[in-house]
Motif scaffolding. Structure first.
Motif, PDB file in Angstrom:
ATOM      1  N   VAL A 132      30.763  12.138  32.424  1.00 25.46           N
ATOM      2  CA  VAL A 132      30.513  13.540  32.776  1.00 25.46           C
ATOM      3  C   VAL A 132      29.535  14.157  31.791  1.00 25.46           C
ATOM      4  CG1 VAL A 132      31.569  15.829  32.924  1.00 25.46           C
ATOM      5  CG2 VAL A 132      32.736  13.855  33.912  1.00 25.46           C
ATOM      6  N   ILE A 133      28.539  14.850  32.338  1.00 28.49           N
ATOM      7  CA  ILE A 133      27.608  15.649  31.536  1.00 28.49           C
ATOM      8  C   ILE A 133      27.988  17.109  31.737  1.00 28.49           C
ATOM      9  CG2 ILE A 133      25.212  16.273  31.147  1.00 28.49           C
ATOM     10  CD1 ILE A 133      24.424  13.591  32.446  1.00 28.49           C
ATOM     11  N   LEU A 134      28.452  17.753  30.680  1.00 36.20           N
ATOM     12  CA  LEU A 134      28.805  19.169  30.749  1.00 36.20           C
ATOM     13  C   LEU A 134      27.556  20.000  30.477  1.00 36.20           C
ATOM     14  CD1 LEU A 134      32.240  19.258  28.878  1.00 36.20           C
ATOM     15  CD2 LEU A 134      31.824  19.311  31.346  1.00 36.20           C
ATOM     16  N   MET A 135      27.142  20.769  31.473  1.00 35.00           N
ATOM     17  CA  MET A 135      25.929  21.589  31.353  1.00 35.00           C
ATOM     18  C   MET A 135      26.326  23.002  30.939  1.00 35.00           C
ATOM     19  SD  MET A 135      22.855  22.202  34.112  1.00 35.00           S
ATOM     20  CE  MET A 135      23.942  22.904  35.369  1.00 35.00           C
ATOM     21  N   ILE A 136      26.082  23.333  29.693  1.00 31.70           N
ATOM     22  CA  ILE A 136      26.465  24.628  29.136  1.00 31.70           C
ATOM     23  C   ILE A 136      25.479  25.682  29.619  1.00 31.70           C
ATOM     24  CG2 ILE A 136      26.841  25.910  27.008  1.00 31.70           C
ATOM     25  CD1 ILE A 136      27.484  23.217  25.662  1.00 31.70           C
ATOM     26  N   GLU A 137      26.010  26.741  30.209  1.00 27.92           N
ATOM     27  CA  GLU A 137      25.169  27.797  30.786  1.00 27.92           C
ATOM     28  C   GLU A 137      25.554  29.146  30.211  1.00 27.92           C
ATOM     29  OE1 GLU A 137      25.889  27.335  34.996  1.00 27.92           O
ATOM     30  OE2 GLU A 137      24.031  26.199  35.225  1.00 27.92           O
ATOM     31  N   GLY A 138      24.561  29.991  30.023  1.00 22.57           N
ATOM     32  CA  GLY A 138      24.816  31.341  29.543  1.00 22.57           C
ATOM     33  C   GLY A 138      24.047  31.651  28.270  1.00 22.57           C
ATOM     34  N   ASP A 139      24.018  32.925  27.917  1.00 22.65           N
ATOM     35  CA  ASP A 139      23.299  33.376  26.731  1.00 22.65           C
ATOM     36  C   ASP A 139      24.155  33.167  25.482  1.00 22.65           C
ATOM     37  OD1 ASP A 139      21.308  34.143  28.455  1.00 22.65           O
ATOM     38  OD2 ASP A 139      22.040  36.213  28.607  1.00 22.65           O
ATOM     39  N   VAL A 140      23.488  32.898  24.381  1.00 20.97           N
ATOM     40  CA  VAL A 140      24.178  32.640  23.112  1.00 20.97           C
ATOM     41  C   VAL A 140      23.822  33.753  22.126  1.00 20.97           C
ATOM     42  CG1 VAL A 140      24.503  31.036  21.211  1.00 20.97           C
ATOM     43  CG2 VAL A 140      24.092  30.161  23.522  1.00 20.97           C
ATOM     44  N   ALA A 141      24.839  34.480  21.668  1.00 21.72           N
ATOM     45  CA  ALA A 141      24.623  35.512  20.665  1.00 21.72           C
ATOM     46  C   ALA A 141      24.548  34.865  19.282  1.00 21.72           C
ATOM     47  CB  ALA A 141      25.759  36.535  20.705  1.00 21.72           C
ATOM     48  N   PRO A 142      23.780  35.436  18.365  1.00 21.68           N
ATOM     49  CA  PRO A 142      23.676  34.849  17.017  1.00 21.68           C
ATOM     50  C   PRO A 142      25.026  34.646  16.347  1.00 21.68           C
ATOM     51  CG  PRO A 142      21.990  36.536  17.326  1.00 21.68           C
ATOM     52  CD  PRO A 142      22.884  36.592  18.538  1.00 21.68           C
ATOM     53  N   ALA A 143      25.968  35.576  16.578  1.00 28.08           N
ATOM     54  CA  ALA A 143      27.270  35.465  15.928  1.00 28.08           C
ATOM     55  C   ALA A 143      28.093  34.300  16.466  1.00 28.08           C
ATOM     56  CB  ALA A 143      28.046  36.772  16.114  1.00 28.08           C
ATOM     57  N   ASP A 144      27.736  33.797  17.655  1.00 35.36           N
ATOM     58  CA  ASP A 144      28.523  32.723  18.271  1.00 35.36           C
ATOM     59  C   ASP A 144      27.950  31.337  17.991  1.00 35.36           C
ATOM     60  OD1 ASP A 144      30.275  34.527  19.443  1.00 35.36           O
ATOM     61  OD2 ASP A 144      29.008  34.778  21.210  1.00 35.36           O
ATOM     62  N   ARG A 145      26.890  31.266  17.228  1.00 31.66           N
ATOM     63  CA  ARG A 145      26.202  29.992  17.028  1.00 31.66           C
ATOM     64  C   ARG A 145      27.110  28.928  16.412  1.00 31.66           C
ATOM     65  NH1 ARG A 145      20.458  28.878  15.799  1.00 31.66           N
ATOM     66  NH2 ARG A 145      20.341  26.792  14.883  1.00 31.66           N
ATOM     67  N   ALA A 146      27.778  29.275  15.333  1.00 36.98           N
ATOM     68  CA  ALA A 146      28.633  28.299  14.642  1.00 36.98           C
ATOM     69  C   ALA A 146      29.772  27.837  15.541  1.00 36.98           C
ATOM     70  CB  ALA A 146      29.179  28.902  13.345  1.00 36.98           C
ATOM     71  N   ALA A 147      30.378  28.771  16.277  1.00 38.94           N
ATOM     72  CA  ALA A 147      31.485  28.409  17.164  1.00 38.94           C
ATOM     73  C   ALA A 147      30.999  27.505  18.295  1.00 38.94           C
ATOM     74  CB  ALA A 147      32.142  29.665  17.728  1.00 38.94           C
ATOM     75  N   LEU A 148      29.800  27.754  18.797  1.00 35.09           N
ATOM     76  CA  LEU A 148      29.257  26.925  19.872  1.00 35.09           C
ATOM     77  C   LEU A 148      29.011  25.502  19.377  1.00 35.09           C
ATOM     78  CD1 LEU A 148      28.078  26.469  22.676  1.00 35.09           C
ATOM     79  CD2 LEU A 148      25.898  27.370  21.838  1.00 35.09           C
ATOM     80  N   LEU A 149      28.397  25.368  18.213  1.00 39.07           N
ATOM     81  CA  LEU A 149      28.125  24.035  17.679  1.00 39.07           C
ATOM     82  C   LEU A 149      29.430  23.287  17.399  1.00 39.07           C
ATOM     83  CD1 LEU A 149      25.148  24.789  15.264  1.00 39.07           C
ATOM     84  CD2 LEU A 149      25.069  23.595  17.460  1.00 39.07           C
ATOM     85  N   SER A 150      30.431  24.005  16.924  1.00 37.70           N
ATOM     86  CA  SER A 150      31.737  23.375  16.693  1.00 37.70           C
ATOM     87  C   SER A 150      32.349  22.905  18.012  1.00 37.70           C
ATOM     88  CB  SER A 150      32.673  24.364  15.998  1.00 37.70           C
ATOM     89  OG  SER A 150      33.965  23.816  15.824  1.00 37.70           O
ATOM     90  N   GLY A 151      32.245  23.746  19.053  1.00 35.52           N
ATOM     91  CA  GLY A 151      32.756  23.357  20.364  1.00 35.52           C
ATOM     92  C   GLY A 151      32.026  22.170  20.942  1.00 35.52           C
ATOM     93  N   VAL A 152      30.700  22.122  20.759  1.00 35.75           N
ATOM     94  CA  VAL A 152      29.904  20.988  21.244  1.00 35.75           C
ATOM     95  C   VAL A 152      30.327  19.707  20.533  1.00 35.75           C
ATOM     96  CG1 VAL A 152      27.583  19.984  21.219  1.00 35.75           C
ATOM     97  CG2 VAL A 152      27.926  22.327  22.016  1.00 35.75           C
ATOM     98  N   ASP A 153      30.530  19.791  19.221  1.00 38.58           N
ATOM     99  CA  ASP A 153      30.966  18.606  18.470  1.00 38.58           C
ATOM    100  C   ASP A 153      32.330  18.119  18.967  1.00 38.58           C
ATOM    101  OD1 ASP A 153      28.696  18.604  16.941  1.00 38.58           O
ATOM    102  OD2 ASP A 153      29.581  19.709  15.266  1.00 38.58           O
ATOM    103  N   GLY A 154      33.221  19.056  19.284  1.00 41.67           N
ATOM    104  CA  GLY A 154      34.534  18.664  19.790  1.00 41.67           C
ATOM    105  C   GLY A 154      34.451  17.971  21.132  1.00 41.67           C
TER     106      GLY A 154
END
Length: 411
Positions: A132-154
Motif C-alpha cells: 500500500v502507498i499512502l498518499m498524504i493530502e492536505g496543507d501542512v502548517a509550519p507548526a505541524d512539521r515535526a509531528a508529520l515527519l514523526s507520523g511518516v516515520d511511524g
C-alpha cells in the motif's frame, strides 16, 4: 518511474470482509453487502461518492502497476473513514495490485492512535502494508512539521510506502519532501490540467520532476485527458500517469485488464549524451514479494492470479532478498511429472534462484552487464535494493534493452 511497484499482491485475498465496528460495520459472521454501483462500476455512476478505481499506468509498457482507490467521506465518518472505506472497496473488488490510498495529513499528524482503524482494516482485509502507498493530502502548517515527519516515520516502520499528493498547488514546503523521502510524489491534478498550454506551469512541473528525481521519488501525473498532456508528461521524463486518456471511467480491477492503451509517443529529435544511461531506479517496478518461508503453492497462487507478474522475490523479515523465482521456469517445473505433488506444500526457496541484486544507483548499462553474467538467466528480473539491502522493486531487462536501444539511435 521507478514504481515499485513492488508489484505486490496478496494470494488468497477474500472479497467478503467485515468492516470494523467503529465505522458502522457488521459482525464478521454477517454477510458483506454487495458493493454499491458507482464510479468505476460496470455501468454509469449511479451513487455519488462511490469509490473510484483509478489505474496507475506505466507509460513505457502500458501495464497497470497499481490502483488508486478514492472514496468520499460519508456523513458521520471519523477522520480516516474515507481511507478505511477505500480499503474495504478494494477488498470487495479483489484488487490484487498494489493500492494507492489517499489519507488526510491531519490523520498522520495526529499520531499512531488515530491510525489504528486503518491498521485493523488492513488486517481484516488481509492486505500487507508493503502493498500500500499512502498518499498524504492536505496543507501542512509550519507548526505541524515535526509531528508529520514523526507520523511518516511511524508508517514507514510498519511497512507502508509514502506518497505526497497535490504537489504544485498544496501548501507543502519543498524541503519537507527531502526530509520525508517519499516513495512517490503526485502532481496536482489542476496543475497537470493546465499544461502544456501554459508555459509557466510547464516550467514548474519540469522543476518539480527534477527535484523528485533528486530526492529519489517517483512522479505520478494524474488526470491526463488528451495527447498533448501525455506528450508533455513524457517529455518531462514522467513514467507513471492516470487519467481518462489511458483508461475508461468504468475501469475496475476485477475486469482483469493488466494493460491499457497508451498512445504512441512522438519521436524525439534530441540525442542522449550520457553513455551509461540513467540509473535503474528510473525503471523500477513494484516487486511481488513473499516471505522466505512461503510454500511453492503460494507462489503458484500469485502467478495464477496475475498474468503480468514475471517474478516473485523471496524476502526475509527485513525485506532483504533471499531468492528469486522466475515465472516461466517455475511454472514449467511445477507442471512436470509429479511437480505439484512433490513441491506444493514445501518451501518455495528450494526452487528459487539467487537473486540478481543491483543497487538503486546502478546505471542502466552496468545493470545490463549484471543481467548478462548468467547466460541461462539473462532475462530474469533484476532486484533493486536500497542502501541497507532492502528490496525496493524489480527492473525488467527488456525495459533496459529498449531504453539503451533508444539511446543508441538518438531517439
Amino acid at each position: 518511474m521507478p514504481v515499485t511497484s513492488a508489484d505486490l499482491r496478496t494470494p488468497g485475498f477474500h472479497a467478503s470482509v467485515p468492516m470494523p465496528a467503529e465505522f458502522g460495520g457488521v459482525p464478521a459472521s454477517a454477510p458483506m453487502p454487495a458493493p454499491a454501483p458507482g464510479y468505476g462500476g460496470p455501468g454509469p455512476q449511479s451513487r455519488p461518492g462511490a469509490p473510484a478505481f483509478l489505474p496507475v499506468v506505466d507509460l513505457d509498457t502500458g501495464g497497470v502497476v497499481a490502483v488508486e482507490v478514492a472514496a468520499e467521506p460519508r456523513p458521520g465518518d471519523p477522520p480516516l473513514g474515507a481511507t478505511v472505506n477505500a480499503v474495504l472497496a478494494a477488498a470487495r473488488e479483489e484488487a490484487l495490485l498494489p493500492l494507492v490510498l489517499p489519507i488526510p495529513v491531519s490523520s498522520v499528524i495526529g499520531g499512531s492512535a488515530g491510525l489504528a482503524p486503518l491498521h485493523e482494516t488492513m488486517r481484516v482485509c488481509r492486505r500487507r502494508p508493503r502493498e500500500v502507498i499512502l498518499m498524504i493530502e492536505g496543507d501542512v502548517a509550519p507548526a505541524d512539521r515535526a509531528a508529520l515527519l514523526s507520523g511518516v516515520d511511524g508508517l514507514r516502520a510498519v511497512g507502508y510506502l509514502i506518497a505526497f499528493g497535490g504537489l504544485g498547488t498544496a501548501h507543502l514546503p519543498l524541503d519537507l519532501l527531502a526530509d520525508a523521502s517519499p516513495y512517490v510524489i503526485v502532481l496536482s491534478g489542476d496543475l497537470v490540467a493546465r499544461v502544456p498550454r501554459d508555459q509557466r506551469r510547464g516550467a514548474l512541473v519540469e522543476s518539480l520532476v527534477g527535484m523528485a528525481k533528486g530526492v529519489g521519488a517517483h512522479v505520478l501525473a494524474p488526470g491526463l485527458r488528451d495527447e498533448a498532456q501525455l506528450a508533455a508528461v513524457r517529455g518531462w521524463g514522467i513514467r507513471l500517469a492516470q487519467g481518462p486518456l489511458l483508461a475508461p471511467l468504468d475501469w475496475r480491477p476485477s475486469q482483469g485488464h493488466g494493460r491499457v492503451h497508451v498512445p504512441l509517443p512522438v519521436p524525439e529529435t534530441t540525442t542522449a549524451n550520457i553513455l551509461l544511461g540513467p540509473r535503474v531506479q528510473e525503471f523500477l517496478l513494484p516487486a511481488v514479494t513473499l516471505s522466505a518461508e512461503a510454500t511453492a503453492e503460494e507462489v503458484v497462487a500469485v502467478f495464477s492470479a496475475e498474468p503480468s507478474v514475471t517474478s516473485v522475490i523471496l524476502v526475509d523479515e527485513y525485506q532483504r532478498p533471499q531468492g528469486s523465482i522466475d515465472r516461466s521456469r517455475f511454472l514449467l517445473f511445477m507442471a512436470g511429472a509429479y511437480g505439484h505433488a512433490l513441491h506444493a506444500k514445501k518451501p518455495a526457496g528450494r526452487l528459487a534462484d539467487q537473486a540478481k541484486v543491483v543497487a538503486k544507483t546502478t546505471p542502466a548499462i552496468a545493470a545490463m552487464q549484471v543481467a548478462g553474467r548468467d547466460n541461462a538467466r539473462v532475462y530474469d528480473d533484476l532486484v533493486v535494493v536500497d542502501e541497507v539491502g532492502r528490496c525496493m522493486g524489480v527492473v525488467r531487462v527488456g525495459d533496459l534493452i529498449r531504453h539503451v536501444a533508444e539511446l543508441r539511435t538518438g531517439r
